[in-house]
Design a protein around this motif. Sequence first.
Motif, short mmCIF file in Angstrom:
data_model
loop_
_atom_site.label_atom_id
_atom_site.label_comp_id
_atom_site.label_asym_id
_atom_site.label_seq_id
_atom_site.Cartn_x
_atom_site.Cartn_y
_atom_site.Cartn_z
N ALA A 201 2.04 7.04 5.21
CA ALA A 201 0.82 7.20 4.90
C ALA A 201 0.27 8.33 3.78
O ALA A 201 -0.64 8.06 2.98
CB ALA A 201 -0.31 7.59 6.34
N CYS A 202 1.46 9.30 3.70
CA CYS A 202 1.20 10.29 2.67
C CYS A 202 1.45 9.56 1.67
O CYS A 202 0.83 10.01 0.43
CB CYS A 202 2.04 11.37 3.04
N VAL A 203 2.25 8.45 1.44
CA VAL A 203 2.63 8.06 -0.12
C VAL A 203 1.43 7.23 -0.66
O VAL A 203 1.45 6.71 -1.69
CB VAL A 203 4.00 7.42 -0.01
N LEU A 204 0.30 6.88 0.49
CA LEU A 204 -0.83 6.34 -0.18
C LEU A 204 -1.44 6.93 -1.48
O LEU A 204 -2.06 6.36 -2.19
CB LEU A 204 -1.75 5.65 0.86
N ALA A 205 -1.54 8.13 -1.17
CA ALA A 205 -2.28 8.98 -2.46
C ALA A 205 -1.54 8.78 -3.82
O ALA A 205 -2.30 8.24 -4.58
CB ALA A 205 -2.14 10.47 -1.97
N PRO A 206 -0.04 8.99 -3.90
CA PRO A 206 0.48 8.65 -5.37
C PRO A 206 0.49 7.17 -5.44
O PRO A 206 0.29 6.81 -6.77
CB PRO A 206 1.87 9.16 -5.11
N THR A 207 0.36 6.50 -4.47
CA THR A 207 0.26 4.89 -4.84
C THR A 207 -1.19 4.56 -5.50
O THR A 207 -1.31 3.74 -6.50
CB THR A 207 0.25 3.90 -3.52
N LEU A 208 -2.19 5.15 -4.85
CA LEU A 208 -3.69 4.88 -5.38
C LEU A 208 -3.60 5.49 -6.97
O LEU A 208 -4.61 5.25 -7.57
CB LEU A 208 -4.64 5.73 -4.45
N ALA A 209 -3.07 6.58 -7.01
CA ALA A 209 -2.97 7.34 -8.47
C ALA A 209 -2.41 6.24 -9.33
O ALA A 209 -2.93 6.25 -10.59
CB ALA A 209 -2.22 8.63 -8.39
N LEU A 210 -1.25 5.64 -9.07
CA LEU A 210 -0.59 4.71 -9.99
C LEU A 210 -1.60 3.36 -10.27
O LEU A 210 -1.78 3.05 -11.19
CB LEU A 210 0.70 4.23 -9.47
N ALA A 211 -2.27 3.05 -8.91
CA ALA A 211 -3.26 1.98 -9.09
C ALA A 211 -4.43 2.41 -10.04
O ALA A 211 -4.78 1.35 -10.96
CB ALA A 211 -3.78 1.64 -7.83
N GLY A 212 -4.94 3.42 -10.24
CA GLY A 212 -5.97 3.96 -10.97
C GLY A 212 -5.48 3.89 -12.36
O GLY A 212 -6.15 3.45 -13.15
N ILE A 213 -4.26 4.39 -12.63
CA ILE A 213 -3.63 4.40 -13.86
C ILE A 213 -3.53 2.81 -14.57
O ILE A 213 -3.74 2.49 -15.60
CB ILE A 213 -2.49 5.14 -14.05
N GLY A 214 -3.37 2.03 -13.50
CA GLY A 214 -3.26 0.56 -13.65
C GLY A 214 -4.39 -0.08 -14.06
O GLY A 214 -4.38 -0.58 -15.12
N LEU A 215 -5.56 0.18 -13.44
CA LEU A 215 -7.02 -0.34 -13.82
C LEU A 215 -7.20 0.37 -15.16
O LEU A 215 -7.77 -0.45 -16.02
CB LEU A 215 -7.95 0.29 -12.91
N LEU A 216 -6.72 1.42 -15.46
CA LEU A 216 -7.23 2.23 -16.89
C LEU A 216 -6.27 1.40 -17.76
O LEU A 216 -7.17 1.08 -18.98
CB LEU A 216 -6.92 3.66 -16.83
N GLY A 217 -5.12 1.11 -17.68
CA GLY A 217 -4.32 0.43 -18.78
C GLY A 217 -4.96 -0.98 -18.89
O GLY A 217 -4.98 -1.42 -20.08
#
Length: 453
Positions: free
Chosen positions: A183-199
């Motif tokens: 569950a804790c690794v969902l936070a960095p996964t969401l960060a990468l997902a946000g970066i993916g949306l931005l890219g």
Amino acid sequence: MTATLAPTQDTPAATRPASVARGYRFELVKLVSQWRIRLVVLACWIAPALFVAAVSQQDSLPVDTLFGRWMHATGWAGPLVVLGFSGQWALPLLTSLVAGDVFAAEDRLGTWRHLLVAIRSPRRIFAAKALASLTVIVLLVAGLVASSVIGGVVAVGNRPLVGLDGDLLSAGDAAGKVLLAWACVLAPTLALAGIGLLGSVTLGRSPMGLLLPALVALAMQLAQMLPLPVPVRLALPGYAFIGWKGLFTGPEQLGPLLIGIVVGLVWAFVATALAYFLFLRRDFTNQTDGGSPRRALIAGALPLVALLAVSAATVAVAVPTSGSGIQQAKVETSLAGAFGHLYRQQTDELHRPAVTEAQLKSSAACTKGDVSRGAEGAGNDWRCVVSWQLPGASATGQAIYQLDLTPDGRYVADGDGPKEVNGYFLLRTSNGDAPNPLWQFDGNVDLLGTTKG
């Protein structure tokens, strides 16, 4: 006297934008209808179970991976091995595949005009696409968790797990900590997902948008291998990918993990907000607009660099630790505690009289290279002598360990004698033959802990 025009059958009715719920269902169907997404979902729900079950039955284990050496002993080690691999490679690639392509696909196909006619609201289009991407990513993560847990428990069994402090966790405690770590690794996964949306928004049909989350994750991995100051290390949005190991120490090293989770969530929010801001200001009438590298740099990369600087400064003010966070006293305390726990386990497996950590009074004296006092920093040149006292014995026992300590605080202790204490030999346990627990074991130094022994 004023006149009003009554509506007639020929007057077009006012059109309203489609709801976010309808747009979300539409985007979700579009994603799961792609063959590569279906294939990835299937792989996430099947491959980890097969991998864990197969490796657990092999003679050679991935001992260089955290908890890899315990895959023969318990089914809860396998999900943690998969978690370590997923944080490094699988999750960044999955977020690239989903979030990094959700907007760029419309650029390649030239379907923005049709989508705008159908939904009639750029805001709702963005919300629908972001929510659909999040749903698929959570589904993929859930598959990795469920598959690895089922594979480990079925192949090996629901047995206790040895933590990074050498203490034996019951099967129930191990299960709870494993699920919490995922569950804790969902936070960095969401960060990468946000970066993916931005890219995906800023780079359009360029393949760099698709690769951006994976490249950012690779850069963070390389940064974690460098001797960075603790505030900078914790300010990286992917720290929780490795910070979960603090759940398996005693006491739990929650400080770095909680900071990593908060930083990851902040990055997810900021990156998604930037993507939303740029998406609303896009010129959808220009069919040749495939993304602007200049816009990606000015409006995308520079704000994230500024966020990294602000995060590092905030963490530096909030935590008292500076430098590497790895000091001699911390290493000695961690090693002595792990040795005491594992000595009890060895005593039990050898059917010797039981002994407690308080009776052992284990301690450690470490050097790093030629530095005997005030040693600090990572390296494979740590040498430690562990001492302990058995009840009723006049002599003090001693054992030598060579430590390979990484910049994030994890170390591997390799026994260097005497052979009858920490050498390699097999012990007969209730689960079959197992290596001497004092021969080689993993440990972790708390980067934010005190230096008191």
